[in-house]
Write an enzyme that holds these catalytic residues in place. Structure first.
Site, PDB file in Angstrom:
ATOM      1  N   GLU A  25      39.051  60.375  42.083  1.00  0.00           N
ATOM      2  CA  GLU A  25      38.814  60.043  43.488  1.00  0.00           C
ATOM      3  C   GLU A  25      39.163  61.198  44.423  1.00  0.00           C
ATOM      4  OE1 GLU A  25      39.985  56.469  46.615  1.00  0.00           O
ATOM      5  OE2 GLU A  25      41.317  56.888  44.925  1.00  0.00           O
ATOM      6  N   GLU A  36      38.798  47.876  50.105  1.00  0.00           N
ATOM      7  CA  GLU A  36      40.076  48.584  50.029  1.00  0.00           C
ATOM      8  C   GLU A  36      40.382  49.159  51.411  1.00  0.00           C
ATOM      9  OE1 GLU A  36      42.399  51.881  47.287  1.00  0.00           O
ATOM     10  OE2 GLU A  36      40.696  52.426  48.543  1.00  0.00           O
TER      11      GLU A  36
END
Length: 264
Positions: free
Chosen positions: A153, A249
């Site tokens: 990520e 998220e």
């Protein structure tokens, strides 16, 4: 729960924080989520068997599926963003990989986010890059035996100091260097990529993605609270063939249930 043709999951490390962590899984189910994900839920990389048992029971009792889980990322509250690149943390990470495999075997979780770690002047950039590559290989081999995928990520530059992966291209260069490992993929997080100036629509249309996380920017609130083209990005991902979940998220700008109003 779906939105624009994508199954939505709830990241219970970010949503339902009005409630104690173990209660959030049931709260997500009651809100309509069938799948959930989480950051590493323990304070240490190698929790006890009893702690793992409690976690697995909590997920199961809530009636949700655990679709994604972060590897141990160090002291997240204290500002750390991963330990994969740090030579002095590899024993911790190896123990964490073993714990993660055990959780995956019992929950069916198959997506695992491994944060790279900030650069540290105690070691050369080359040494840290090799350490990270070796750690990623080991993690991928371990979860690959279960059919799992390791996610890499990019993170927001302003939040994480010397974290070296800021864009999709940064991650793709890392994956190219590990091209013999076939269960690695970019984690497409709209907040981090959008905050770093990445063209979300172009990236969604052109880059293979194994997992998507949603938050707006600025602020990291729910979609619609900022300026990112969330709907268009989800449509571009769908048009490009992405069939996985889109995880909520984000940091709700109000209580979690009220923040879900963006779903219409």
């Amino acid at each position: 729960m779906e939105y624009r043709g994508h199954e939505l999951s709830a990241n219970v490390s970010m949503l339902f924080t009005e409630l104690p962590y173990p209660v959030r899984f049931a709260a997500a189910a009651q809100a309509g989520f069938r799948i959930v994900e989480s950051w590493w839920p323990f304070a240490v990389p190698d929790p006890s068997a009893a702690e793992i048992d409690d976690f697995v029971r909590t997920v199961s009792a809530a009636g949700v599926s655990l679709s994604a889980l972060n590897f141990y990322g160090g002291d997240i509250a204290g500002g750390e963003r991963g330990v994969a690149s740090h030579p002095d943390r590899q024993e911790q990470l190896a123990a964490n990989v073993s714990a993660m495999v055990g959780i995956a075997e019992r929950t069916g979780c198959r997506l695992f986010n491994l944060l790279y770690g900030q650069l540290d002047d105690r070691w050369s950039p080359d040494e840290q890059a090799k350490t990270a590559s070796d750690a990623i290989r080991s993690a991928a081999a371990a979860v690959g035996a279960l059919g799992g995928t390791v996610l890499i990520e990019p993170l927001t530059e302003g939040l994480n100091g010397r974290y070296p992966l800021l864009t999709a291209d940064d991650v793709l260069r890392l994956l190219d260097a590990l091209d013999d490992v076939d269960n690695l993929s970019l984690l497409f997080d709209t907040f981090h990529l959008g905050s770093n100036g990445v063209d979300l629509l172009a990236t969604a249309a052109s880059v293979p993605v194994a997992h998507v996380q949603l938050a707006d920017s600025p602020g990291r609130g729910e979609p619609g609270s900022g300026a990112l083209p969330i709907d268009a990005t989800l449509d571009a991902l769908k048009a490009a063939g992405y069939q996985g979940a889109a995880a909520c998220e984000y940091k709700p700008t109000t209580d979690t249930l009220t923040s879900l109003a963006w779903l219409g």
